[in-house]
Design a protein around this motif. Structure first.
Motif, short mmCIF file in Angstrom:
data_model
loop_
_atom_site.label_atom_id
_atom_site.label_comp_id
_atom_site.label_asym_id
_atom_site.label_seq_id
_atom_site.Cartn_x
_atom_site.Cartn_y
_atom_site.Cartn_z
N PHE A 231 -71.54 -28.69 10.01
CA PHE A 231 -72.83 -28.20 9.50
C PHE A 231 -72.63 -27.44 8.19
CE2 PHE A 231 -74.40 -28.66 13.98
CZ PHE A 231 -75.27 -29.70 13.71
N LYS A 232 -71.48 -26.78 8.01
CA LYS A 232 -71.20 -26.09 6.76
C LYS A 232 -71.09 -27.09 5.61
CE LYS A 232 -68.83 -22.03 8.55
NZ LYS A 232 -67.54 -21.33 8.66
N THR A 233 -70.55 -28.30 5.90
CA THR A 233 -70.41 -29.30 4.83
C THR A 233 -71.76 -29.90 4.44
OG1 THR A 233 -70.03 -31.09 6.44
CG2 THR A 233 -68.08 -29.95 5.57
N LEU A 234 -72.73 -29.84 5.33
CA LEU A 234 -74.06 -30.41 5.02
C LEU A 234 -74.87 -29.49 4.12
CD1 LEU A 234 -75.12 -31.91 8.47
CD2 LEU A 234 -74.23 -33.10 6.48
N GLN A 235 -74.58 -28.20 4.11
CA GLN A 235 -75.38 -27.26 3.32
C GLN A 235 -75.01 -27.26 1.88
OE1 GLN A 235 -74.80 -23.59 5.35
NE2 GLN A 235 -76.21 -24.13 6.98
N ALA B 138 -67.36 -27.11 19.57
CA ALA B 138 -68.26 -26.15 18.91
C ALA B 138 -67.71 -25.78 17.53
CB ALA B 138 -68.45 -24.92 19.78
N GLN B 139 -66.42 -25.56 17.45
CA GLN B 139 -65.80 -25.22 16.16
C GLN B 139 -65.96 -26.36 15.16
OE1 GLN B 139 -64.58 -22.29 15.25
NE2 GLN B 139 -64.11 -23.08 13.21
N LEU B 140 -65.73 -27.57 15.63
CA LEU B 140 -65.87 -28.76 14.77
C LEU B 140 -67.32 -28.92 14.30
CD1 LEU B 140 -64.30 -31.11 13.57
CD2 LEU B 140 -64.86 -32.43 15.59
N GLU B 141 -68.29 -28.66 15.17
CA GLU B 141 -69.70 -28.76 14.80
C GLU B 141 -70.04 -27.74 13.71
OE1 GLU B 141 -71.79 -28.29 18.49
OE2 GLU B 141 -71.76 -30.45 18.91
N LYS B 142 -69.52 -26.52 13.84
CA LYS B 142 -69.79 -25.49 12.83
C LYS B 142 -69.26 -25.92 11.47
CE LYS B 142 -69.76 -21.49 15.90
NZ LYS B 142 -69.03 -20.28 16.32
N GLU B 143 -68.05 -26.46 11.46
CA GLU B 143 -67.45 -26.92 10.20
C GLU B 143 -68.29 -28.06 9.60
OE1 GLU B 143 -63.35 -27.94 10.74
OE2 GLU B 143 -62.89 -25.97 11.61
#
Length: 178
Positions: A174-178, A167-172
């Motif tokens: 998605f932050k790079t995609l924005q 979950a932590q890795l997914e959050k990071e």
């Protein structure tokens, strides 16, 4: 002037010899044997055989050369035909007729290279070497499952840790995609 030479003499000229011609019995026998048998002498036969072999080899070489030339012409004609067909189909695709069904070999080569680079990028992203906390929680979960093969529910804590790491890795990500 030249008329006398074109005339044919109807008179036959016969020469008679005072001494009679005689042949030895060996010569007469050899001539009669040679005349009786239609086959040539062994020396003559070997010469004839060699001559025939040479002519056959020459003919075979000429036929092979002609065959190679014909094969080359066929190959070139097929290559030209394939290129023409490829160009025609590529022209149809450009005009909207083929809707991307046929591509030229250069376009296919480019697509292949693009797919290879995508696979390489996917493989590097898939690697857990860049994410040590995720790799550690995965290894802890796998070792727990191996040690508690009959009671896998005892590994609930490792499962929770692994889920949190993901979950932590997914959050990071998605932050790079924005």
């Amino acid at each position: 002037m030249g008329a006398s030479q074109s005339k044919s003499d109807s008179e036959e000229v016969i020469f008679r010899s005072e001494t009679p011609v005689q042949f030895s019995p060996n010569v007469v026998e050899q001539l009669s044997l040679r005349h009786a048998s239609a086959t040539p002498t062994p020396e003559r036969q070997s010469t004839l055989d060699e001559h025939v072999r040479t002519r056959i080899q020459n003919e075979m070489m000429q036929l092979r050369k002609a065959e190679e030339e014909v094969q080359e012409e066929i190959r070139l004609a097929l290559e030209k035909e394939n290129l023409d067909r490829e160009k025609a189909m590529a022209g149809q695709v450009k005009n909207g007729v083929g809707a991307g069904s046929v591509k030229s070999s250069a376009a296919l080569s480019g697509d292949l290279e693009e797919i290879r680079s995508k696979i390489t990028r996917f493989q590097t992203r898939k690697s857990l070497a860049n994410y040590p906390e995720l790799k550690a929680s995965q290894e802890a979960l796998v070792s727990c499952y191996k040690s508690h093969a009959m009671s896998s529910l005892d590994c609930w804590m490792e499962v929770v840790n692994f889920k949190n790491s993901v979950a932590q890795l997914e959050k990071e990500y998605f932050k790079t995609l924005q």
